[in-house]
Design a protein around this motif. Structure first.
Motif, PDB file in Angstrom:
ATOM      1  N   LEU B 108       0.842  -1.198   0.000  1.00  0.00           N
ATOM      2  CA  LEU B 108       0.000   0.000   0.000  1.00  0.00           C
ATOM      3  C   LEU B 108       0.870   1.238   0.000  1.00  0.00           C
ATOM      4  O   LEU B 108       1.955   1.253   0.562  1.00  0.00           O
ATOM      5  CB  LEU B 108      -0.911   0.019   1.239  1.00  0.00           C
ATOM      6  CG  LEU B 108      -1.825  -1.177   1.444  1.00  0.00           C
ATOM      7  CD1 LEU B 108      -2.668  -0.972   2.704  1.00  0.00           C
ATOM      8  CD2 LEU B 108      -2.724  -1.381   0.244  1.00  0.00           C
ATOM      9  N   GLU B 112      -2.350   5.225   1.605  1.00  0.00           N
ATOM     10  CA  GLU B 112      -3.207   4.071   1.903  1.00  0.00           C
ATOM     11  C   GLU B 112      -2.866   3.456   3.250  1.00  0.00           C
ATOM     12  O   GLU B 112      -3.749   3.029   3.989  1.00  0.00           O
ATOM     13  CB  GLU B 112      -3.076   3.022   0.791  1.00  0.00           C
ATOM     14  CG  GLU B 112      -3.751   3.440  -0.500  1.00  0.00           C
ATOM     15  CD  GLU B 112      -3.383   2.556  -1.685  1.00  0.00           C
ATOM     16  OE1 GLU B 112      -2.372   1.819  -1.604  1.00  0.00           O
ATOM     17  OE2 GLU B 112      -4.087   2.619  -2.701  1.00  0.00           O
ATOM     18  N   LEU B 116      -5.487   3.112   6.356  1.00  0.00           N
ATOM     19  CA  LEU B 116      -5.887   1.710   6.570  1.00  0.00           C
ATOM     20  C   LEU B 116      -6.772   1.459   7.787  1.00  0.00           C
ATOM     21  O   LEU B 116      -7.762   0.759   7.690  1.00  0.00           O
ATOM     22  CB  LEU B 116      -4.642   0.827   6.613  1.00  0.00           C
ATOM     23  CG  LEU B 116      -4.860  -0.681   6.635  1.00  0.00           C
ATOM     24  CD1 LEU B 116      -5.705  -1.135   5.464  1.00  0.00           C
ATOM     25  CD2 LEU B 116      -3.535  -1.404   6.623  1.00  0.00           C
TER      26      LEU B 116
ATOM     27  N   ILE C   2      -9.034   3.586   1.497  1.00  0.00           N
ATOM     28  CA  ILE C   2      -8.697   2.211   1.113  1.00  0.00           C
ATOM     29  C   ILE C   2      -9.760   1.271   1.665  1.00  0.00           C
ATOM     30  O   ILE C   2     -10.261   1.452   2.766  1.00  0.00           O
ATOM     31  CB  ILE C   2      -7.267   1.842   1.622  1.00  0.00           C
ATOM     32  CG1 ILE C   2      -6.892   0.459   1.116  1.00  0.00           C
ATOM     33  CG2 ILE C   2      -7.162   1.910   3.118  1.00  0.00           C
ATOM     34  CD1 ILE C   2      -5.920   0.475   0.004  1.00  0.00           C
ATOM     35  N   GLN C   6      -9.487  -3.752  -1.560  1.00  0.00           N
ATOM     36  CA  GLN C   6      -8.242  -3.325  -2.194  1.00  0.00           C
ATOM     37  C   GLN C   6      -7.036  -3.923  -1.481  1.00  0.00           C
ATOM     38  O   GLN C   6      -6.063  -4.326  -2.133  1.00  0.00           O
ATOM     39  CB  GLN C   6      -8.142  -1.801  -2.173  1.00  0.00           C
ATOM     40  CG  GLN C   6      -9.059  -1.136  -3.184  1.00  0.00           C
ATOM     41  CD  GLN C   6      -9.116   0.363  -2.990  1.00  0.00           C
ATOM     42  OE1 GLN C   6      -9.549   0.841  -1.951  1.00  0.00           O
ATOM     43  NE2 GLN C   6      -8.698   1.092  -3.983  1.00  0.00           N
TER      44      GLN C   6
END
Lengths: 212, 230, 393
Positions: B108, B112, B116, C2, C6
């Motif tokens: 990621l 990201e 998360l 996210i 994904q």
């Protein structure tokens, strides 16, 4: 079980019909048994190679038009779309190519006529063979003495003879019709032979001439 | 939870590990109180129990005995150990964690990775937190990079941002500069100090680094499973 | 932002080769499975089509030793057994019979066909009743005979193509040397009619110098008791009854063994592929223990982790399944040819019929089995405690 199996056999036969076994590409001509026929048509051969040519691959519509104008008639009447493949047999003696065998389907009086010929590398007819013809008196066309009349013939011999009108001079004009009652078939055979020679000239000999 | 002056109260926390037939007393009746807004550093040698203590304080583990309260609400102490689900619930409400090894997800991007935690749990009002934290920690220009493309110091910044994205009450830092050189360690130290002073974030840290420990207001030494405040 | 989805698919990209190999395993097993389903459907449909094309459901023919007759027919057209035409009336009287049509099959030797001659088959049909049995037959040119004794033929598309005949041309019955005029050429049907030369019944009888027939085609009433009718027909003297439904059953039984075998292979292939999936996902979970522990510190519940890992299984199986179905569709022709080369009898037309419904069904099976297989790795991942995994360096 036996009964069921027999039913199946019978049904399969009925379903597939008797006789008239259509070839997949019925328009173009294949030898029925090349293993047997090639040595017969070309005695000095040791092997052969089967290849397929078609008008779209070799030149498309311009080629078709050229063939038609050489034949002098609308060449592809029925059942012959432009992309039908033609079976060409290349004949070899050991590794050396010695000639070709090619057949065409021609319309006859009572059915199709399959006109085969073998040619040497100059395009001269070596042997002539009618694989199929229909009609009671048609067997005369399949006699050896009739076939012999075509040996040595070239495309040039058709320059002075028109098989459509049945008029002209030269070698072709000298060939007599062994079955006068089947005039349509006689001229059909001549037209089939001319068609065969022209196709072979366009497919094989002209491109070879054009090579440096 | 956001009341002024709450405290994290630990009473007689004990943790005993069993290794085969051997019993190891990692923590021996530690009692400690941490108030909101404090920056507490635990120091000590290997096996002193500092890591065990921070694991218990951070609800990563159940004590063998003892109590833990936050703002008067009991977390451990009813006698029954908490299951994984209950521990997770407490963790995500209260704590953010950073570790020596950063533990970023390598597939990621930086952005990201920070976002998360929000995929699993979102406190109300954390919209825009990702961008804000990245900017605050000076990582917005690395937003689309992968962890493999940034330095150790940058990775720890990303880890800090990730730990804070859900606005935790307490940040638990377990050897946060253990894998960094002096310069980067210093930078991280400053960041933590800044977070504590300007944002009022409560920080509980374990470290070997005395310089880093001094950045906080309180230093507690751990020895043989006991706590000694300096 | 996210999403867990994904995270899952990005994780599969971590070990591309491993994921790809797992995908290929699922692809291959799906391909086999969906092709098999398609074949099951297509074969029976093609068989039904062939039978429907006959126009009638029962055939009655002269009793003899059929095997002998078959070989004799193959060798030279002699040895056919005949029936009296009065049988037609007798059968018409039976309850349950809707329509009948008498047929005479004859074969003649043509010495000019090929090197040593060959047989030419003709199909004598009644100008009135036969076309009525097959109203779906379309003509490319021309139409049926004008009467039952006309010197005319109707040719199937390929028969006409072979002989280079057009409507108006003449054709010759060999051996008897009777010329007949082509009055109709049929459109291609993809059935045995394409190679058939139809002659009016009385004409063929006259040429063959017989007033008998070889076969009677029977169309059965919709609500008729087929079995009862068959049994009644069996009682008739010197005839045997061929029921297409029986033949169909026989054929289906013949291929049933093949079908079971291929189904077993397909099941084994699917199971092996799933073992591959379990292995891939489990290995990936064990490699990511620490990461999963960290996810839990971020607030991921055991259920979240379970779903995350399960999603990876779902992605692998869906992609592999879809790709497998795609391959099966693209290579349906190849599968068709393969089946034809192996089977004792194959009806005309496509043998492998894969439609959307079948594709979705296969995909559902693959995904379901995959998800079932994925339960264990997902459960294992959900149980990871953050402390153990982080500490376990």
């Amino acid at each position: 079980m036996r009964n069921a199996f027999l039913q199946l056999v019978l049904l399969a036969l009925l379903l597939f019909g008797l006789g008239a076994a259509p070839a997949l590409a019925a328009v173009a001509c294949d030898l029925n048994n090349p293993e047997r026929d090639v040595p017969r048509l070309f005695p000095e051969s040791t092997s052969y190679k089967t290849s397929y040519v078609s008008i779209p691959k070799l030149g498309g519509t311009p080629l078709l038009r050229r063939i038609e104008s050489r034949l002098g008639v609308q060449y592809l009447p029925l059942y012959a779309p432009i992309d039908v493949p033609y079976t060409l047999y290349e004949v070899y003696r050991d590794k050396k190519k010695i000639g070709y065998i090619h057949g065409v389907n021609q319309k006859g009086q009572f059915g199709g006529i399959q006109v085969f010929m073998s040619q040497d590398l100059t395009g001269r007819v070596k042997t002539f063979y009618l694989q199929k013809i229909t009609g009671s008196a048609a067997s005369k066309f399949r006699e050896a003495k009739f076939a012999k009349k075509f040996e040595g013939l070239t495309l040039r011999d058709f320059d002075s003879y028109d098989p459509v009108r049945g008029k002209g001079t030269g070698r072709v004009a000298e060939i007599a019709n062994p079955s006068p009652e089947l005039e349509t078939d006689f001229y059909g055979i001549l037209r089939g032979l001319k068609k065969n020679l022209i196709l072979m000239d366009e497919f094989v000999f002209a491109p070879e001439r054009g090579k440096p | 939870m956001a009341e002024n002056g709450w405290s994290l109260q630990a009473r007689q926390l004990t943790r005993v590990y069993h290794r085969g037939s051997e019993q190891i007393q990692a923590l021996d009746g530690v009692s400690i109180s941490i108030r909101r807004g404090e920056f507490v550093s635990f120091m000590g040698s290997s096996g002193s129990g500092k890591t065990t203590l921070i694991n218990l304080l951070g609800c990563l583990d159940n004590p063998t005995s003892g109590e833990l309260e936050l703002a008067g609400k009991s977390i451990f102490g009813a006698g029954k150990p908490l299951g994984e689900r209950e521990l997770t619930r407490v963790r995500r409400e209260v704590f953010g964690y950073i570790f020596q090894n950063f533990y970023l997800i390598p597939t990621l991007t930086v952005q990201e990775n920070v976002a998360l935690p929000l995929a699993f749990y979102r406190k109300p009002g954390v919209e825009g937190e990702v961008e804000r934290l990245l900017k605050m920690l000076g990582m917005e220009h690395r937003m689309n990079h992968l962890p493999g493309q940034i330095s150790g110091g940058e990775m720890q910044r990303v880890a800090i941002a990730r730990a804070l994205v859900n606005r935790p009450e307490i940040l638990l830092a377990d050897e946060p500069t253990g894998n960094l050189d002096t310069k980067r360690a210093g930078e991280i130290g400053e960041i933590l100090q800044d977070l504590n002073r300007s944002a009022g974030l409560t920080i509980v840290m374990v470290t070997h680094n005395p310089g880093l420990a001094r950045l906080g207001g309180r230093q507690i030494e751990m020895r043989d499973g006991r706590a000694f405040e300096s | 932002m996210i999403t867990p989805f994904q995270v899952a698919y990005k994780n599969l990209l971590r070990k591309k080769v491993r994921s790809l190999l797992t995908l290929v395993g699922i692809l291959l097993s799906t391909w086999v499975l969906v092709s098999l389903f398609g074949f099951n459907r297509g074969y029976e449909a093609a068989l039904n089509r062939d039978i429907d094309n006959m126009g009638y459901q029962l055939m009655v023919m002269a009793k003899g030793c059929p095997y002998e007759a078959a070989t004799l027919m193959l060798q030279g057209g002699k040895g056919l057994r005949y029936m009296d035409q009065s049988m037609v009336d007798e059968i018409t009287r039976q309850p349950g019979v809707d329509r009948v049509t008498p047929i005479l099959m004859q074969a003649f030797f043509d010495p000019n066909k090929g090197d040593s001659g060959g047989i030419a088959g003709f199909y004598g049909v009644d100008a009135g009743s036969y076309p009525a049995m097959k109203p779906f037959l379309r003509f490319r040119k021309g139409g049926w005979f004008h009467d039952n004794a006309a010197n005319e033929v109707v040719m199937g598309y390929e028969a006409a193509e072979l002989e280079q005949r057009e409507v108006g041309d003449m054709t010759m019955v060999p051996e008897k040397n009777v010329p007949l005029k082509v009055v109709g050429i049929l459109e291609r049907t993809g059935s045995q009619d394409d190679g058939t030369i139809f002659v009016p019944l009385k004409t063929l009888q006259r040429i063959s110098q017989t007033n008998q027939i070889t076969t009677i085609g029977i169309k059965v009433k919709k609500d008729a008791d087929m079995e009862k009718l068959e049994n009644t027909l069996y009682q008739l003297k010197d005839v045997q009854v061929v029921s297409f439904s029986q033949v169909k059953q026989t054929v289906m039984k013949l291929i049933a063994t093949a079908r079971v075998m291929v189904l077993s292979i397909a099941i084994v292939a699917v199971l092996i592929a799933m073992v591959g999936v379990v292995n891939t996902v489990l290995m990936s979970v064990l490699e990511r223990k620490q990461e999963i522990g960290i996810l839990k510190t971020m607030g991921a519940m055991p259920g979240d982790i379970f779903r995350l890992v399960w999603t990876e299984t779902l992605i692998l199986c869906s992609l592999g399944g879809v790709a497998g179905i795609g391959f099966a569709l693209v290579f349906a022709r190849v599968t068709d040819l393969l089946a034809r080369s192996v089977l004792p009898y194959a009806p005309s037309g496509g043998l492998v019929a894969i439609d959307l419904r079948l594709s979705l069904l296969t995909l559902a099976i693959i995904v379901s089995v995959g998800l079932l297989s994925g339960l264990y790795p997902a459960w294992k991942a959900g149980r990871i405690r953050p402390l153990e995994s982080i500490r376990g360096e």
